[in-house]
Design a protein around this motif. Sequence first.
Motif, PDB file in Angstrom:
ATOM      1  N   VAL A 160       0.836  -1.206   0.000  1.00 26.43           N
ATOM      2  CA  VAL A 160       0.000   0.000   0.000  1.00 26.43           C
ATOM      3  C   VAL A 160       0.864   1.247   0.000  1.00 26.43           C
ATOM      4  O   VAL A 160       0.640   2.189  -0.768  1.00 26.43           O
ATOM      5  N   LEU A 161       1.895   1.272   0.855  1.00 21.59           N
ATOM      6  CA  LEU A 161       2.778   2.431   0.922  1.00 21.59           C
ATOM      7  C   LEU A 161       3.566   2.617  -0.374  1.00 21.59           C
ATOM      8  O   LEU A 161       3.917   3.742  -0.740  1.00 21.59           O
ATOM      9  N   ALA A 162       3.840   1.507  -1.054  1.00 19.84           N
ATOM     10  CA  ALA A 162       4.570   1.583  -2.317  1.00 19.84           C
ATOM     11  C   ALA A 162       3.644   1.805  -3.511  1.00 19.84           C
ATOM     12  O   ALA A 162       4.084   1.765  -4.661  1.00 19.84           O
ATOM     13  N   ASN A 163       2.364   2.055  -3.237  1.00 15.30           N
ATOM     14  CA  ASN A 163       1.367   2.335  -4.269  1.00 15.30           C
ATOM     15  C   ASN A 163       1.206   1.168  -5.237  1.00 15.30           C
ATOM     16  O   ASN A 163       1.118   1.352  -6.446  1.00 15.30           O
ATOM     17  N   GLU A 164       1.150  -0.043  -4.670  1.00 16.78           N
ATOM     18  CA  GLU A 164       0.904  -1.237  -5.460  1.00 16.78           C
ATOM     19  C   GLU A 164      -0.320  -1.964  -4.931  1.00 16.78           C
ATOM     20  O   GLU A 164      -0.650  -1.849  -3.748  1.00 16.78           O
ATOM     21  N   VAL A 165      -0.984  -2.700  -5.813  1.00 17.96           N
ATOM     22  CA  VAL A 165      -2.034  -3.598  -5.346  1.00 17.96           C
ATOM     23  C   VAL A 165      -1.364  -4.654  -4.471  1.00 17.96           C
ATOM     24  O   VAL A 165      -0.394  -5.283  -4.892  1.00 17.96           O
ATOM     25  N   PRO A 166      -1.828  -4.831  -3.230  1.00 14.15           N
ATOM     26  CA  PRO A 166      -1.165  -5.817  -2.363  1.00 14.15           C
ATOM     27  C   PRO A 166      -1.048  -7.178  -3.026  1.00 14.15           C
ATOM     28  O   PRO A 166      -1.995  -7.670  -3.653  1.00 14.15           O
ATOM     29  N   SER A 167       0.136  -7.783  -2.898  1.00 13.49           N
ATOM     30  CA  SER A 167       0.363  -9.103  -3.495  1.00 13.49           C
ATOM     31  C   SER A 167      -0.680 -10.112  -3.024  1.00 13.49           C
ATOM     32  O   SER A 167      -1.045 -11.038  -3.745  1.00 13.49           O
ATOM     33  N   LEU A 168      -1.163  -9.900  -1.797  1.00 14.20           N
ATOM     34  CA  LEU A 168      -2.154 -10.793  -1.206  1.00 14.20           C
ATOM     35  C   LEU A 168      -3.431 -10.854  -2.047  1.00 14.20           C
ATOM     36  O   LEU A 168      -4.141 -11.857  -2.037  1.00 14.20           O
ATOM     37  N   LEU A 169      -3.721  -9.784  -2.793  1.00 14.55           N
ATOM     38  CA  LEU A 169      -4.977  -9.681  -3.534  1.00 14.55           C
ATOM     39  C   LEU A 169      -4.811  -9.936  -5.024  1.00 14.55           C
ATOM     40  O   LEU A 169      -5.800  -9.911  -5.760  1.00 14.55           O
ATOM     41  N   ARG A 170      -3.596 -10.168  -5.472  1.00 14.57           N
ATOM     42  CA  ARG A 170      -3.351 -10.318  -6.904  1.00 14.57           C
ATOM     43  C   ARG A 170      -3.393 -11.780  -7.329  1.00 14.57           C
ATOM     44  O   ARG A 170      -2.734 -12.630  -6.738  1.00 14.57           O
ATOM     45  N   TRP A 171      -4.164 -12.058  -8.362  1.00 15.05           N
ATOM     46  CA  TRP A 171      -4.324 -13.442  -8.831  1.00 15.05           C
ATOM     47  C   TRP A 171      -3.040 -13.988  -9.445  1.00 15.05           C
ATOM     48  O   TRP A 171      -2.831 -15.204  -9.488  1.00 15.05           O
ATOM     49  N   ASP A 172      -2.179 -13.071  -9.948  1.00 17.61           N
ATOM     50  CA  ASP A 172      -0.996 -13.513 -10.677  1.00 17.61           C
ATOM     51  C   ASP A 172       0.221 -13.708  -9.774  1.00 17.61           C
ATOM     52  O   ASP A 172       1.347 -13.803 -10.257  1.00 17.61           O
ATOM     53  N   ARG A 173       0.005 -13.782  -8.474  1.00 19.24           N
ATOM     54  CA  ARG A 173       1.096 -14.043  -7.545  1.00 19.24           C
ATOM     55  C   ARG A 173       0.924 -15.421  -6.914  1.00 19.24           C
ATOM     56  O   ARG A 173      -0.202 -15.867  -6.663  1.00 19.24           O
TER      57      ARG A 173
END
Length: 219
Positions: free
Chosen positions: A143-156
């Motif tokens: 969040v602080l790095a202005n990214e969609v959290p890896s926890l919520l990304r299907w491609d991780r």
Amino acid sequence: MLHSLFSPSVQHALDLVGIFVFAISGALLAVRKNFDVFGIAVLAEVTALGGGLFRDLIIGAVPPAAFSDLGYFVTPLLATVLVFFLHPEVERTQTAVNVFDAAGLGLFCVTGTTKAYDYGLGLTSSAALGLATAVGGGVLRDVLANEVPSLLRWDRDLYAVPAIVGATMIVLFIRFDLLNAGTSGLAVVTAFLLRIAALKYHWRAPRAWNRRSSTLEEA
């Protein structure tokens, strides 16, 4: 209960190892984002301590360990210095960092669950806080790095699922009065191996059934 599983010195050492490897991952993301040294330190601290801080505030363990133990605060700063000067070398050891990060995930989901139960939470709530302990810092980092959290990304690759499995094992052991150092270690190892397998085989959580979306896939 927690003190009966591990001696204070062993518990402290394990916590510091987990904090250090989580801080490395936060600092590396800050470098990739071209943050300055202060930003690197902030992301390292947040990644390493965010999950435990959230847990301690929820259960009323105040002041949180992150503020009452100098080692908890200084360890991410050591990771910051390491990454600041040696980040190309650290990047080349990313596989090793992933292994230690998986170990930290397994450790924190177990100790987080157990500590929550020690403070009077029910089994389900304890498992939820164990999960939050393990993954909370990474969510704050993204969040602080202005990214969609890896926890919520299907491609991780799977991250939360191994922590959920580890935390669930702990509450089942508690429920059936089987919790001890051996079974706790089993839960840590299980979460660790699931995470390593997810990294190796690129296991991912399924998306919505019969999905129809015009949203462009992220790279």
